[in-house]
Design an enzyme around this catalytic site. Structure first.
Site, short mmCIF file in Angstrom:
data_model
loop_
_atom_site.label_atom_id
_atom_site.label_comp_id
_atom_site.label_asym_id
_atom_site.label_seq_id
_atom_site.Cartn_x
_atom_site.Cartn_y
_atom_site.Cartn_z
N ASP A 47 5.52 5.29 23.75
CA ASP A 47 6.92 5.32 23.36
C ASP A 47 7.82 5.08 24.58
O ASP A 47 8.79 4.31 24.52
CB ASP A 47 7.24 6.66 22.71
CG ASP A 47 8.71 6.83 22.39
OD1 ASP A 47 9.21 6.14 21.47
OD2 ASP A 47 9.38 7.66 23.05
N GLU A 121 2.65 2.41 19.06
CA GLU A 121 3.06 2.95 20.35
C GLU A 121 1.87 3.52 21.11
O GLU A 121 1.80 3.39 22.35
CB GLU A 121 4.13 4.03 20.14
CG GLU A 121 5.45 3.46 19.65
CD GLU A 121 6.52 4.52 19.46
OE1 GLU A 121 7.70 4.19 19.60
OE2 GLU A 121 6.17 5.69 19.16
#
Length: 229
Positions: A47, A121
């Site tokens: 992320d 992610e």
């Protein structure tokens, strides 16, 4: 995962990282002795790497764009809807390790969209650990940022909450409010249901893993319901 990475033309070194990236917590709950843990740490890392890649891309592509607009553009590129769509195109859905109950769900629900976005992610996090930032940057450019012009050009970067507030004030001279209608699930995997109200009237509800995400979903659903596109 070797097959999938070869399809993506990723010259990996440590396959174990990528195998862990597609393991959802629900799978580990049912299989506590599985060789790797779930993907949440890799998702946390990915992320942050993804946000830097997208921010750097927007900063270079739009040298005169104000900070607020860049934030909106970035949000549209890294939200669960966008990332889950990318993950589906990459066939990640077929390789997820999920609980038996979750695996039986064949439709792409909001919960599955969130799982897919997290897996995308997590794969970035695995790639960062395995190959470094440059490899991640090239992969994100190929898989996500190649469609950035379409997303931005189509106006989908507009924040639903801001848009519905603007239109509600214009059409009804009032400001929408939000109220939590339901909260369920364990602490690590909460699901919130939030309603959006015009005055005392419930317009639509929305769901999300946080109150903020549920409010955005409710605003988006209300926009679609009212035809305020």
């Amino acid at each position: 995962m070797e097959e999938l990475l070869e399809k993506w033309e990723v010259k990996y070194k440590n396959i174990n990282l990528y195998e862990q990236a597609v393991v959802h917590r629900s799978f580990i709950n049912e299989n506590p002795k599985y060789k790797s843990g779930h993907n949440e740490r890799l998702e946390f890392l990915g992320d942050a790497v993804l946000e830097l890649i997208v921010t750097d891309y927007l900063f270079a592509k739009y040298p005169t764009l104000p900070e607020g607009d860049m934030t909106s553009y970035r949000s549209s590129l890294v939200n669960a809807g966008t990332l889950s769509g990318v993950a589906i195109n990459l066939d990640i859905n077929k390789y997820l390790k999920l609980s038996k109950g979750e695996s039986k769900e064949t439709e792409i629900t909001r919960a599955r969209m969130s799982i897919l976005a997290d897996a995308y992610e997590a794969i970035i996090g695995a790639m960062y650990q395995d190959l470094g930032y440059d490899a991640c940057n090239k992969w994100v450019m190929r898989t996500l940022l190649v469609s950035s012009d379409d997303i931005i050009g189509g106006g989908s970067y507009r924040d639903p909450k801001s848009l519905i507030q603007e239109m509600c004030q214009d059409k009804h001279q009032t400001t929408p409010t939000y109220k939590v209608l339901e909260e369920s699930g364990p602490d690590h995997d909460k699901l919130f249901v939030v309603g959006i109200y015009f005055g005392e009237k419930l317009v639509k509800d929305g769901r999300g893993k946080s109150k903020q995400l549920a409010e955005v979903d409710a605003a988006r659903n209300a926009l679609n319901h009212l035809g305020w596109h």
